[in-house]
Write an enzyme that holds these catalytic residues in place. Structure first.
Site, PDB file in Angstrom:
ATOM      1  CG  HIS A 144       9.488  15.688  72.372  1.00  0.00           C
ATOM      2  ND1 HIS A 144       8.166  15.479  72.039  1.00  0.00           N
ATOM      3  CD2 HIS A 144       9.720  14.912  73.451  1.00  0.00           C
ATOM      4  CE1 HIS A 144       7.633  14.610  72.888  1.00  0.00           C
ATOM      5  NE2 HIS A 144       8.570  14.242  73.753  1.00  0.00           N
ATOM      6  CD  GLU A 145      13.543  14.314  75.673  1.00  0.00           C
ATOM      7  OE1 GLU A 145      14.019  14.174  76.817  1.00  0.00           O
ATOM      8  OE2 GLU A 145      12.448  13.823  75.342  1.00  0.00           O
ATOM      9  CG  HIS A 148       9.197  16.258  78.110  1.00  0.00           C
ATOM     10  ND1 HIS A 148       7.881  15.996  78.464  1.00  0.00           N
ATOM     11  CD2 HIS A 148       9.488  15.395  77.114  1.00  0.00           C
ATOM     12  CE1 HIS A 148       7.410  15.015  77.700  1.00  0.00           C
ATOM     13  NE2 HIS A 148       8.357  14.650  76.863  1.00  0.00           N
ATOM     14  CD  GLU A 202       5.816  11.859  75.451  1.00  0.00           C
ATOM     15  OE1 GLU A 202       6.170  11.670  74.276  1.00  0.00           O
ATOM     16  OE2 GLU A 202       6.581  12.308  76.323  1.00  0.00           O
TER      17      GLU A 202
END
Length: 272
Positions: A144-145, A148, A202
């Site tokens: 997920h990070e 980004h 997100e």
């Protein structure tokens, strides 16, 4: 997004550096297709370099305090998971193969993890230990990070902020701000790590992180148990991660809907 595009158009004659549309992710299986509008005065390389300075300061401070933990079993575990995820990143963004990736585990009670511009990853041991994360769940966090960073959400947020600043104060004031490298570097850190992401960003990170972890051979279903653990962690030990990655009522439902799309990638991927 249309507002930012309009701001660029209105002030194009005043700016040497204008607004450009970029699509930083290709070849994904989860349907993330969105043009992003970035001010060219904030290039990818410049943002990456400025963030790298702040990142190195954090790592150096952790080392001087004896809390940099890359040689322990847990540190090696973080490194191994990151290695598998990073190997798959160019399939979502080809130029990520040239990034100067770096991964560090810091011993801290902080329940947090992040990946800054250019692939600079920090995981805090409190997140792993308190939530008792499995390898698959830790891969879901890190994926997920990394997503980004691949989508340059920090740079995109900075571009939006500068667009508003430009509209309010004029191009001259904006360019003056850009000349202050220290203030700009602080802004890079703020918009990359410490400010909440938009719901759209997100959702993109959820979906692309899900795919990245699946491609690396980690079970996509772990994303569901991860967010369940995040939301269940209440009181004074609420994860710091949640302050910059706020939960939404449809987050888990969105992930569940995407899992069938990435399950074939997980099934085909080498494990370990």
């Amino acid at each position: 997004m249309r507002r930012i595009f309009a701001l660029c158009g209105v002030t194009a004659a005043l700016l040497v550096a204008g607004c450009q549309a970029v699509n930083t992710t290709t070849g994904d299986s989860v349907g993330v297709e969105r043009k992003q509008y970035m001010f060219s005065m904030l290039s990818t390389d410049e943002v990456n370099q400025m963030y790298a300075q702040s990142y190195q300061q954090t790592v150096s401070e952790a080392s001087s305090k004896g809390v940099l933990d890359n040689s322990s079993a847990e540190g090696k575990r973080v490194q191994a998971i990151a290695k598998r995820l990073i190997a798959q990143a160019p399939k979502l963004r080809p130029d990520a193969a040239q990034w100067q990736w770096d991964v560090n585990l810091i011993k801290s009670d902080e329940l947090n993890a992040n990946c800054g511009p250019g692939g600079k990853i920090i995981v805090y041991s409190g997140l792993i230990d308190t939530l008792k994360l499995s390898d698959d769940e830790l891969a879901a966090v890190m994926g997920h990070e990394i997503a980004h960073a691949l989508r340059e959400h920090g740079r995109e947020a900075m571009s939006k902020a500068y667009g508003v600043q430009m509209a309010k104060q004029g191009a001259g004031a904006l360019l003056g701000l850009g000349q202050d490298s220290l203030a700009l570097a602080d802004t890079v850190v703020d918009y990359s790590l410490t400010l909440p992401n938009s719901r759209a960003n997100e959702n993109e990170a959820d979906l692309l992180g899900l795919e990245l972890a699946a491609r690396a051979g980690y079970n996509p279903n772990a994303a569901i148990t991860l967010w369940q653990k995040m939301e269940a962690q209440g009181g004074g030990s609420q994860p710091e991660f949640m302050s910059t990655h706020p939960a939404s009522s449809n987050r888990i439902a969105s992930l569940q809907a995407a899992i069938p799309k990435v399950m074939p990638l997980y099934q085909q991927a080498p494990k370990g």
